[in-house]
Each structure stands twice: as structure tokens, then as C-alpha cells.
Write a protein that holds these residues in place. Sequence first.
Motif, PDB file in Angstrom:
ATOM      1  N   PRO A  93       0.790  -1.228   0.000  1.00 18.69           N
ATOM      2  CA  PRO A  93       0.000   0.000   0.000  1.00 18.69           C
ATOM      3  C   PRO A  93       0.820   1.276   0.000  1.00 18.69           C
ATOM      4  O   PRO A  93       0.277   2.358  -0.145  1.00 18.69           O
ATOM      5  N   GLY A  94       2.127   1.191   0.155  1.00 17.34           N
ATOM      6  CA  GLY A  94       2.954   2.398   0.149  1.00 17.34           C
ATOM      7  C   GLY A  94       4.414   2.045   0.022  1.00 17.34           C
ATOM      8  O   GLY A  94       4.823   0.885   0.144  1.00 17.34           O
ATOM      9  N   PHE A  95       5.251   3.073  -0.211  1.00 13.40           N
ATOM     10  CA  PHE A  95       6.674   2.831  -0.406  1.00 13.40           C
ATOM     11  C   PHE A  95       7.391   2.433   0.873  1.00 13.40           C
ATOM     12  O   PHE A  95       8.575   2.111   0.852  1.00 13.40           O
ATOM     13  N   HIS A  96       6.691   2.466   2.014  1.00  8.72           N
ATOM     14  CA  HIS A  96       7.311   2.019   3.253  1.00  8.72           C
ATOM     15  C   HIS A  96       7.447   0.493   3.291  1.00  8.72           C
ATOM     16  O   HIS A  96       8.152  -0.049   4.141  1.00  8.72           O
ATOM     17  N   ASN A  97       6.778  -0.201   2.391  1.00 10.01           N
ATOM     18  CA  ASN A  97       6.898  -1.659   2.358  1.00 10.01           C
ATOM     19  C   ASN A  97       8.354  -2.045   2.108  1.00 10.01           C
ATOM     20  O   ASN A  97       8.986  -1.536   1.179  1.00 10.01           O
ATOM     21  N   PRO A  98       8.910  -2.947   2.922  1.00  8.88           N
ATOM     22  CA  PRO A  98      10.334  -3.289   2.784  1.00  8.88           C
ATOM     23  C   PRO A  98      10.705  -3.918   1.453  1.00  8.88           C
ATOM     24  O   PRO A  98      11.885  -3.965   1.103  1.00  8.88           O
ATOM     25  N   ILE A  99       9.721  -4.394   0.685  1.00  8.16           N
ATOM     26  CA  ILE A  99      10.030  -5.031  -0.595  1.00  8.16           C
ATOM     27  C   ILE A  99      10.726  -4.068  -1.544  1.00  8.16           C
ATOM     28  O   ILE A  99      11.598  -4.453  -2.326  1.00  8.16           O
ATOM     29  N   PHE A 100      10.367  -2.763  -1.463  1.00  2.00           N
ATOM     30  CA  PHE A 100      10.979  -1.787  -2.370  1.00  2.00           C
ATOM     31  C   PHE A 100      12.463  -1.614  -2.083  1.00  2.00           C
ATOM     32  O   PHE A 100      13.278  -1.514  -3.004  1.00  2.00           O
ATOM     33  N   ALA A 101      12.822  -1.562  -0.800  1.00  3.60           N
ATOM     34  CA  ALA A 101      14.236  -1.430  -0.437  1.00  3.60           C
ATOM     35  C   ALA A 101      15.021  -2.678  -0.822  1.00  3.60           C
ATOM     36  O   ALA A 101      16.164  -2.587  -1.285  1.00  3.60           O
ATOM     37  N   ARG A 102      14.395  -3.846  -0.642  1.00  2.56           N
ATOM     38  CA  ARG A 102      15.092  -5.093  -0.968  1.00  2.56           C
ATOM     39  C   ARG A 102      15.341  -5.239  -2.465  1.00  2.56           C
ATOM     40  O   ARG A 102      16.376  -5.755  -2.878  1.00  2.56           O
ATOM     41  N   ARG A 103      14.395  -4.792  -3.267  1.00  5.65           N
ATOM     42  CA  ARG A 103      14.503  -4.992  -4.707  1.00  5.65           C
ATOM     43  C   ARG A 103      15.152  -3.821  -5.448  1.00  5.65           C
ATOM     44  O   ARG A 103      15.496  -3.950  -6.615  1.00  5.65           O
ATOM     45  N   ALA A 104      15.300  -2.672  -4.797  1.00  8.15           N
ATOM     46  CA  ALA A 104      15.905  -1.506  -5.436  1.00  8.15           C
ATOM     47  C   ALA A 104      17.414  -1.729  -5.630  1.00  8.15           C
ATOM     48  O   ALA A 104      17.987  -2.622  -5.000  1.00  8.15           O
ATOM     49  N   PRO A 105      18.054  -0.925  -6.500  1.00  4.10           N
ATOM     50  CA  PRO A 105      17.488   0.155  -7.305  1.00  4.10           C
ATOM     51  C   PRO A 105      16.838  -0.369  -8.585  1.00  4.10           C
ATOM     52  O   PRO A 105      17.210  -1.425  -9.091  1.00  4.10           O
ATOM     53  N   PHE A 106      15.866   0.400  -9.105  1.00  4.78           N
ATOM     54  CA  PHE A 106      15.147   0.019 -10.316  1.00  4.78           C
ATOM     55  C   PHE A 106      15.650   0.849 -11.497  1.00  4.78           C
ATOM     56  O   PHE A 106      15.757   2.073 -11.409  1.00  4.78           O
TER      57      PHE A 106
END
Length: 230
Positions: free
Chosen positions: A208-221
Motif C-alpha cells: 500500500p505504500g513505499f514504506h513496504n520493505p520489498i521496495f528497499a530489498r529490490r531496489a534500485p530500479f
Amino acid sequence: MGQTRLHLTASKIEADRIFAALDAAFEDDGLPIAVLELDEEKDIHEVSLYADGDIDPVEARVRDILAGLGLPKPVECETLPDIDWVSRSLEGLKPVRAGRFIVHGSHDRAKRHAGDLAIEIEAGLAFGTGHHGTTAGCLEMLEQVVLRERPRNALDLGTGSAVLAIALAKLAHIPVLATDIDPVAVRVAAANARLNQVKALVETVTAPGFHNPIFARRAPFDLIVANILA
């Protein structure tokens, strides 16, 4: 009171104008709106809007919108039987071609050509069949961007049915993170990734938002696609 369909016929140009106006006017109400080609040779298209409950205020708004467009066309009302109209309407959609991509249902597999990047999407509850102008436009742009930028890691934000994530995986053969705020859409996206044999590349997550840890784990895009409302 059951669901009612308001519908009218118009030319392609008129139907597109009417659809855009209705889509903007009823965006917050979440009312489904569709355009269907009835006769290509005679340029006859049908615009439909579906509503539950008291239809009178909805019909009044539709007539006001048509008047504002200078298209005071007759509007007909039809009470619908208890049928899954999402599935039924998608079954009648023609395949959509956008560059090398063809987005189709299972009933149109025979229309794929050699060299096509085929994306099969079944009738479901998530946005994204390729028929919406923004989806088709994104598919065409993806070809250019991937060829020019050679991304290695991508994010499809607000994935819906995962059309764009699947397209990226098939075109670039790269890992794609596909997220959506709607868990139903994420389930549909995962099923579509499996159906299109790119599940190994497409990871679907409810975020639901960029605070989800998945974004940090999968970055950078290297590439982010976001075919969503502001």
C-alpha cells in the motif's frame, strides 16, 4: 434494486469523447463504463455505463454531460439479469495489438502470429486488458524504452492484471517487481504471470505504500512503469 445499464450509440470519435467525459465525471463513483464497436463499416459504437440502485440521478448526470458535449443523444436504460458481466464483456473483446505485443483472451489464441509477444489475460477483477488507451500506450512505449535503456531491474507500480509486468518480462527477460494496493489485483496478477509462463521473473506483492520493505530489498530500479491514477 439490481444493476442497470445506460447505453447509447455514436460514431467512433463521438464515443471516445463521451467515454472520456463519463470516465472523468464518474471516476469517484467507480461506475464501470465501456465502449463496444457494433458496426465497423457504418462506424457505429455503443457506450455503456453500469450502475446499481436508483438510476434516475445517474441518468440525469449522463444527459447533462451529453448536452455539455453538444451530443444530446437518446439514452436507453436496461435492467440487467444476475450475470457476471465483467467476464461476459471481456469475452467479447477483440485482441489488442500494440507494437510487437498482442493482448488476448484464451478464445483468441489462434490469432497470434509468429514473432508476436503474446500476453493472455482472462476475464478478471483487476484493471488491465490492453483495451484502455493508457495500457496500450505503455506497451508501445516499453518497446522503445527497453531497446534504448536496456534495463536490468524493473518495477510495475499499481500492476492491476500485470499486463505491463508480463510485457517487460517477455520483452527484456529481466526481473520485475509488480505491486498493487489491492490484494485481489495481486492475486490476479500472480495468476496471469503463471498463465504467461513468466512467474520466475515477475514477483507480485501487495504494497500500500513505499514504506513496504520489498521496495528497499529490490531496489534500485532501472525502469519504473506506473499506469495508475495520481
